[in-house]
Design an enzyme around this catalytic site. Structure first.
Site, PDB file in Angstrom:
ATOM      1  N   ASP A  64       0.863  -1.189   0.000  1.00 36.26           N
ATOM      2  CA  ASP A  64       0.000   0.000   0.000  1.00 36.26           C
ATOM      3  C   ASP A  64       0.897   1.236   0.000  1.00 36.26           C
ATOM      4  OD1 ASP A  64      -2.301   1.788   0.398  1.00 36.26           O
ATOM      5  OD2 ASP A  64      -3.347  -0.056   0.912  1.00 36.26           O
ATOM      6  N   HIS A  87      -2.766   3.171  -4.712  1.00 42.66           N
ATOM      7  CA  HIS A  87      -2.148   2.705  -3.458  1.00 42.66           C
ATOM      8  C   HIS A  87      -0.713   2.242  -3.672  1.00 42.66           C
ATOM      9  CE1 HIS A  87      -5.674   2.969  -0.779  1.00 42.66           C
ATOM     10  NE2 HIS A  87      -6.383   2.668  -1.852  1.00 42.66           N
ATOM     11  N   GLU A 125      -9.668   2.725  -5.422  1.00 37.24           N
ATOM     12  CA  GLU A 125      -9.328   4.091  -5.034  1.00 37.24           C
ATOM     13  C   GLU A 125      -8.110   4.651  -5.769  1.00 37.24           C
ATOM     14  OE1 GLU A 125     -10.986   4.097  -0.485  1.00 37.24           O
ATOM     15  OE2 GLU A 125      -8.998   3.269  -0.786  1.00 37.24           O
ATOM     16  N   GLU A 156      -4.665   0.658   9.857  1.00 41.44           N
ATOM     17  CA  GLU A 156      -4.124   1.993  10.162  1.00 41.44           C
ATOM     18  C   GLU A 156      -4.065   2.223  11.679  1.00 41.44           C
ATOM     19  OE1 GLU A 156      -6.383   1.406   7.815  1.00 41.44           O
ATOM     20  OE2 GLU A 156      -6.273   2.867   6.177  1.00 41.44           O
TER      21      GLU A 156
END
Ligand code: ACM
Length: 511
Positions: free
Chosen positions: A168, A239, A302, A425
């Protein structure tokens, strides 16, 4: 038992398991027998020798039983465990373990004397063939030993897919021989954000780690011995800031960038050119060499605005074809539906019922993982002490109420199953992962193995918690976080369900 079996008929009396109990092993079941001995021997002192002098546990295959299904018969005089295949025998052995005291999950005996197994007949088979969990080892690296422990926890709940999110913006964990800087440079960051991105707090402390090729081989083999398939994901083409940090030529327009230290979407992604496509193909070649499974994750979610839809489609299509050349199927997040997904792709539908229906309706196999029901980074209650309160509220009961079939009622055959997603996260290590994952994963396990809607789920969960404790899992107590499970230094960003629903609606309207 959890997940609840299809049929349970209690009998009279008990089987006494002790040091003299023998194990008779049918053809093709040496691996399961080896695993069972390795679990019950240390925990209970029952080594299940083939030449046991006492009564026996007999393992055998029965082709009349469904794939992954089993029949477990416990009487005073013996235990018979038949499976439709070795996976079925393994799942039956996990059920047998749940009939033993929680101490059977420990690594050394804590009491003397025989263990008693109540007489019972259990017939069982899974509802779905994809019963998964995604673990994000990119945002916070999870060391190999903790991954192996996590696999044991999945297997204890009859889950059979570990989707490893290996790369990522914030870290690259997969070793690539041709591009060593991916892990040397992309495998660590200077510091990490503490709490949700709105607060812009950082810890000033480096974070990193990556797997070696042998680590990956060990993880894959360990999982296979527990009938868990590891589905690796290299998140492409978005990412990818960590890759760009390692090899700036992947996105020269961005200038030199470091591995991302903040959470949230990065504006940096690889350029979509023939050169970067060749790079991605090289990386996927090494992924295919280390992961033997049929499914390879290519992300697709994304993407930053610098990767226009038309280029993205061409790029992703080329990656899907490249994997097909290796005899593999691509697995991608539901953004791959934007502009039409290539045939044969398996879609991880994370943005709600609309995309799940669209994917199934377009003839794709789908793994349901809607964020509102399966994102285990989302907060577990309304309480501000939840660590770290982000996303919408997702309680154990909310996960249990999730029904993958209801998302695509016109195409139930397209739903391969479901998975929960553990984005890390806000989970800097295994203790934090335990708190966020358990016991919500237990609810998901029952949804995908059995189906939800059982009035006794809460009672069975209460009986299951001592098993988790015996496995050393620091699950979230029903009453909320213990003082040391709170993270007052890491402020969150709670969302309201209605707001998230309208956001998802806007994001997916065109699909
Ligand atoms: C995702 O949550 N970006 C798949």
């Amino acid at each position: 038992m959890l997940p609840v079996p299809r049929s349970v008929t209690w009998g009279a009396g008990e089987f006494e398991l002790d040091a003299a109990t023998g194990l008779s092993v049918g053809e093709g079941l040496d691996g399961v027998a080896h695993w069972l001995r390795g679990e019950l021997g240390p925990a209970l002192g029952c080594w299940l020798s083939p030449a046991g002098t006492g009564r026996t546990i007999a393992l055998a295959l029965d082709p009349g039983l469904p794939p992954s299904g089993y029949l477990l018969v416990v009487t005073r005089d013996g235990i018979t465990l038949l499976g439709g295949d070795p996976a079925g025998v393994f799942h039956g052995a996990q059920t047998l373990r749940q009939l033993l005291p929680p101490a059977s999950y420990r690594r050394a005996p804590v009491a003397d004397g025989p263990c008693r197994v109540p007489a019972v007949t259990v017939r069982d088979a899974p509802r779905y063939r994809w019963r998964g969990c995604m673990l994000d080892v990119a945002r916070h690296f999870m060391p190999r030993a903790d991954v192996l422990r996590f696999i044991d926890l999945l297997a204890a709940h009859k889950l059979n897919v570990l989707h490893l999110h290996l790369t990522d913006d914030q870290g690259w964990r997969f070793p690539v021989e041709r591009y060593p800087l991916l892990t040397e440079v992309g495998g660590w960051r200077a510091e990490s954000m503490v709490g949700s991105r709105q607060h812009a707090r950082t810890d000033g402390r480096p974070h990193g780690g990556h797997y070696t090729a042998d680590d990956i081989r060990e993880i894959v083999a360990y999982a296979a011995a527990r009938f868990v398939t590891v589905v690796p994901e290299i998140d492409l083409p978005g990412h990818t800031q960590a890759a760009v940090a390692a090899y700036p030529w992947l996105a020269p327009g961005h200038g030199p960038v470091g591995v991302r230290t903040g959470w949230g979407l990065s504006p940096v992604g690889i350029d979509l050119t023939e050169e970067t496509l060749a790079f991605c193909r090289d990386v996927l070649d090494e992924v295919c060499a280390l992961f033997p499974g049929e499914y390879i994750g290519i992300g697709g979610d994304e993407c930053p605005p610098g990767q226009p839809l038309a280029d993205r489609r061409r790029f992703v299509r080329a990656l899907v074809e490249h994997l097909a050349g290796h005899g593999r199927r691509a697995y991608a997040w539901d953004e791959i539906l934007e502009g039409g997904a290539p045939r044969g792709v398996i879609v991880a539908a994370w943005r709600g019922p609309g995309v799940t229906r669209a994917a199934a309706g377009a003839g794709h196999d789908v793994v349901a993982c809607p964020d509102l029901s399966t994102y285990l980074d989302y907060r577990q209650s309304e309480h501000p002490d939840e660590p770290v309160p982000v996303g919408t509220v997702l309680t154990v009961d909310d996960v249990y109420a999730f029904d993958p079939a209801a998302l695509a009622p016109d195409h139930p055959e397209r739903i391969l199953g479901a998975q929960c997603n553990v984005w890390t996260e806000h989970m800097p290590g295994t203790r934090a992962v335990d708190y966020m994952v358990f016991p919500r994963l237990c609810a998901l396990a029952e949804v995908v193995w059995s189906a939800g809607g059982r009035a006794d789920f809460r009672d069975r969960l209460a009986e299951h918690l001592p098993r988790l404790a015996a496995m050393g899992v620091e699950y979230r107590p029903e009453s909320g976080p213990l003082p040391w499970q709170r993270r007052p230094d890491a402020p969150g960003w709670p969302r309201a369900r209605a707001d998230r629903e309208s956001e998802l609606d806007a994001l997916t309207r065109g699909i």
